[in-house]
Motif scaffolding. Structure first.
Motif, PDB file in Angstrom:
ATOM      1  N   GLU A  73      -8.058  -2.803   7.841  1.00 27.95           N
ATOM      2  CA  GLU A  73      -8.545  -1.823   8.816  1.00 27.95           C
ATOM      3  C   GLU A  73      -7.381  -1.190   9.579  1.00 27.95           C
ATOM      4  OE1 GLU A  73     -11.613  -3.490  11.292  1.00 27.95           O
ATOM      5  OE2 GLU A  73     -12.790  -4.146   9.551  1.00 27.95           O
ATOM      6  N   THR A  74      -6.393  -1.996   9.929  1.00 21.84           N
ATOM      7  CA  THR A  74      -5.223  -1.490  10.653  1.00 21.84           C
ATOM      8  C   THR A  74      -4.474  -0.483   9.801  1.00 21.84           C
ATOM      9  OG1 THR A  74      -5.048  -3.524  11.945  1.00 21.84           O
ATOM     10  CG2 THR A  74      -3.049  -2.189  11.749  1.00 21.84           C
ATOM     11  N   TRP A  75      -4.257  -0.807   8.527  1.00 24.73           N
ATOM     12  CA  TRP A  75      -3.523   0.113   7.651  1.00 24.73           C
ATOM     13  C   TRP A  75      -4.354   1.354   7.331  1.00 24.73           C
ATOM     14  CZ3 TRP A  75       0.134  -2.692   3.686  1.00 24.73           C
ATOM     15  CH2 TRP A  75       1.121  -3.382   4.401  1.00 24.73           C
ATOM     16  N   ASP A  76      -5.695   1.242   7.321  1.00 25.80           N
ATOM     17  CA  ASP A  76      -6.541   2.436   7.196  1.00 25.80           C
ATOM     18  C   ASP A  76      -6.310   3.345   8.406  1.00 25.80           C
ATOM     19  OD1 ASP A  76      -7.658   1.582   4.792  1.00 25.80           O
ATOM     20  OD2 ASP A  76      -9.569   0.961   5.693  1.00 25.80           O
ATOM     21  N   ARG A  77      -6.240   2.746   9.587  1.00 27.99           N
ATOM     22  CA  ARG A  77      -5.990   3.526  10.805  1.00 27.99           C
ATOM     23  C   ARG A  77      -4.587   4.125  10.781  1.00 27.99           C
ATOM     24  NH1 ARG A  77      -7.171   0.371  16.035  1.00 27.99           N
ATOM     25  NH2 ARG A  77      -6.967   2.474  16.895  1.00 27.99           N
ATOM     26  N   LEU A  78      -3.602   3.390  10.258  1.00 27.94           N
ATOM     27  CA  LEU A  78      -2.251   3.937  10.105  1.00 27.94           C
ATOM     28  C   LEU A  78      -2.308   5.167   9.207  1.00 27.94           C
ATOM     29  CD1 LEU A  78       0.840   4.060  10.191  1.00 27.94           C
ATOM     30  CD2 LEU A  78       0.870   2.256   8.434  1.00 27.94           C
ATOM     31  N   LYS A 108       0.326   3.001  19.495  1.00 30.03           N
ATOM     32  CA  LYS A 108      -0.853   3.043  20.365  1.00 30.03           C
ATOM     33  C   LYS A 108      -2.060   3.694  19.687  1.00 30.03           C
ATOM     34  CE  LYS A 108       1.957   4.154  24.132  1.00 30.03           C
ATOM     35  NZ  LYS A 108       2.170   4.909  25.359  1.00 30.03           N
ATOM     36  N   HIS A 109      -1.796   4.522  18.683  1.00 28.61           N
ATOM     37  CA  HIS A 109      -2.883   5.260  18.031  1.00 28.61           C
ATOM     38  C   HIS A 109      -3.516   4.530  16.854  1.00 28.61           C
ATOM     39  CE1 HIS A 109      -2.337   8.936  20.320  1.00 28.61           C
ATOM     40  NE2 HIS A 109      -1.033   8.706  20.236  1.00 28.61           N
ATOM     41  N   TRP A 110      -2.855   3.483  16.332  1.00 30.70           N
ATOM     42  CA  TRP A 110      -3.413   2.900  15.109  1.00 30.70           C
ATOM     43  C   TRP A 110      -3.338   1.376  15.008  1.00 30.70           C
ATOM     44  CZ3 TRP A 110      -0.319   0.017  11.898  1.00 30.70           C
ATOM     45  CH2 TRP A 110       1.064   0.152  12.066  1.00 30.70           C
ATOM     46  N   TRP A 111      -2.557   0.709  15.839  1.00 29.11           N
ATOM     47  CA  TRP A 111      -2.376  -0.739  15.655  1.00 29.11           C
ATOM     48  C   TRP A 111      -3.652  -1.486  15.994  1.00 29.11           C
ATOM     49  CZ3 TRP A 111       1.281  -3.470  13.282  1.00 29.11           C
ATOM     50  CH2 TRP A 111       1.244  -4.864  13.421  1.00 29.11           C
ATOM     51  N   ARG A 125       0.854  -1.188   0.000  1.00 31.71           N
ATOM     52  CA  ARG A 125       0.000   0.000   0.000  1.00 31.71           C
ATOM     53  C   ARG A 125       0.887   1.233   0.000  1.00 31.71           C
ATOM     54  NH1 ARG A 125      -5.108   1.419   3.954  1.00 31.71           N
ATOM     55  NH2 ARG A 125      -5.185   3.634   3.473  1.00 31.71           N
ATOM     56  N   VAL A 126       0.414   2.270  -0.672  1.00 31.34           N
ATOM     57  CA  VAL A 126       1.130   3.536  -0.708  1.00 31.34           C
ATOM     58  C   VAL A 126       0.481   4.485   0.295  1.00 31.34           C
ATOM     59  CG1 VAL A 126       1.770   5.514  -2.124  1.00 31.34           C
ATOM     60  CG2 VAL A 126       1.808   3.204  -3.107  1.00 31.34           C
ATOM     61  N   PHE A 127       1.320   5.120   1.129  1.00 30.60           N
ATOM     62  CA  PHE A 127       0.861   6.087   2.127  1.00 30.60           C
ATOM     63  C   PHE A 127       1.388   7.472   1.764  1.00 30.60           C
ATOM     64  CE2 PHE A 127       0.733   2.027   4.246  1.00 30.60           C
ATOM     65  CZ  PHE A 127      -0.465   2.078   4.948  1.00 30.60           C
ATOM     66  N   ASP A 128       0.545   8.476   1.913  1.00 33.90           N
ATOM     67  CA  ASP A 128       0.920   9.844   1.597  1.00 33.90           C
ATOM     68  C   ASP A 128       1.641  10.468   2.796  1.00 33.90           C
ATOM     69  OD1 ASP A 128       1.201  12.291   0.408  1.00 33.90           O
ATOM     70  OD2 ASP A 128      -0.881  12.890   0.657  1.00 33.90           O
ATOM     71  N   LYS A 181       8.725   5.508  11.710  1.00 30.88           N
ATOM     72  CA  LYS A 181       8.511   5.822  13.131  1.00 30.88           C
ATOM     73  C   LYS A 181       7.150   5.316  13.607  1.00 30.88           C
ATOM     74  CE  LYS A 181      11.430   9.849  13.747  1.00 30.88           C
ATOM     75  NZ  LYS A 181      11.497  11.241  14.207  1.00 30.88           N
ATOM     76  N   ALA A 182       6.135   5.469  12.755  1.00 35.39           N
ATOM     77  CA  ALA A 182       4.790   5.029  13.135  1.00 35.39           C
ATOM     78  C   ALA A 182       4.736   3.527  13.357  1.00 35.39           C
ATOM     79  CB  ALA A 182       3.779   5.440  12.068  1.00 35.39           C
TER      80      ALA A 182
END
Length: 169
Positions: free
Chosen positions: A156-161, A38-41, A18-21, A29-30
């Motif tokens: 869903e996890t990568w959407d949250r990332l 803690k914010h997205w996993w 997946r490509v992230f902007d 770091k994320a």
């Protein structure tokens, strides 16, 4: 930003792209610092209640995901423990680790499939292409995690990332 995740199964390997902007350094770091993890996993409706990261080769990441969404039926209140043993780290380029289901004490869960994961961070037109290649000990072990819903959980996890990266960049 691309929300499209490419999923391939090749023998014993489960490959996701997946490509992230966001810049590679931030995506790295994320994926390596507890303050970000803690914010997205975890999939939607789950939160990390425990997140102990010793990010170095030979180090351990031990965590607990807990379902906090009452709409998820029998999963509500369920805890899922995991443990990663870091093998190789190249800053902003690659993380290699062995991934296990575990218990609260960090003991590997018997009978649950483990995987050897290589995450690669590639520069992609000013964004970051993330490639995760998880190798299981057998095709059957890989099929077991797929039947458990691994693909949906990672989507869903990568959407949250992605949402987290947009919030912090």
């Amino acid at each position: 930003m691309s929300t499209n995740m490419v999923v391939r199964v090749e023998g014993q390997e489960f490959i996701l792209e997946r490509v992230f902007d966001a810049p590679r350094e931030l995506v790295f770091k994320a994926m390596s610092e507890a303050e970000h993890l803690k914010h997205w996993w975890g999939p939607r409706g789950w939160e990390l209640t425990v997140c102990n990261v010793d990010f170095r080769p030979g180090g351990v990441w031990h965590y607990c995901m807990k379902c906090i969404d009452e709409n998820q039926g029998d999963f509500f209140g369920f805890e899922a423990w995991g443990k990663a043993l870091y093998q190789e780290i190249e800053v902003a380029e690659k993380i290699v680790y062995d991934d296990y289901f575990s218990d609260a004490e960090g003991h590997v869960a018997e009978g649950m499939p483990a995987s050897h994961i290589t995450i690669t961070f590639l520069e992609h037109e000013g964004r970051t292409k993330l490639i995760s290649c998880a190798r299981y000990e057998s095709v059957e072990a890989l099929q077991h995690v797929i039947q458990m819903g691994m693909e949906q959980g990672i989507r869903e996890t990568w959407d949250r990332l992605d949402e987290h990266l947009q919030a912090v960049k």
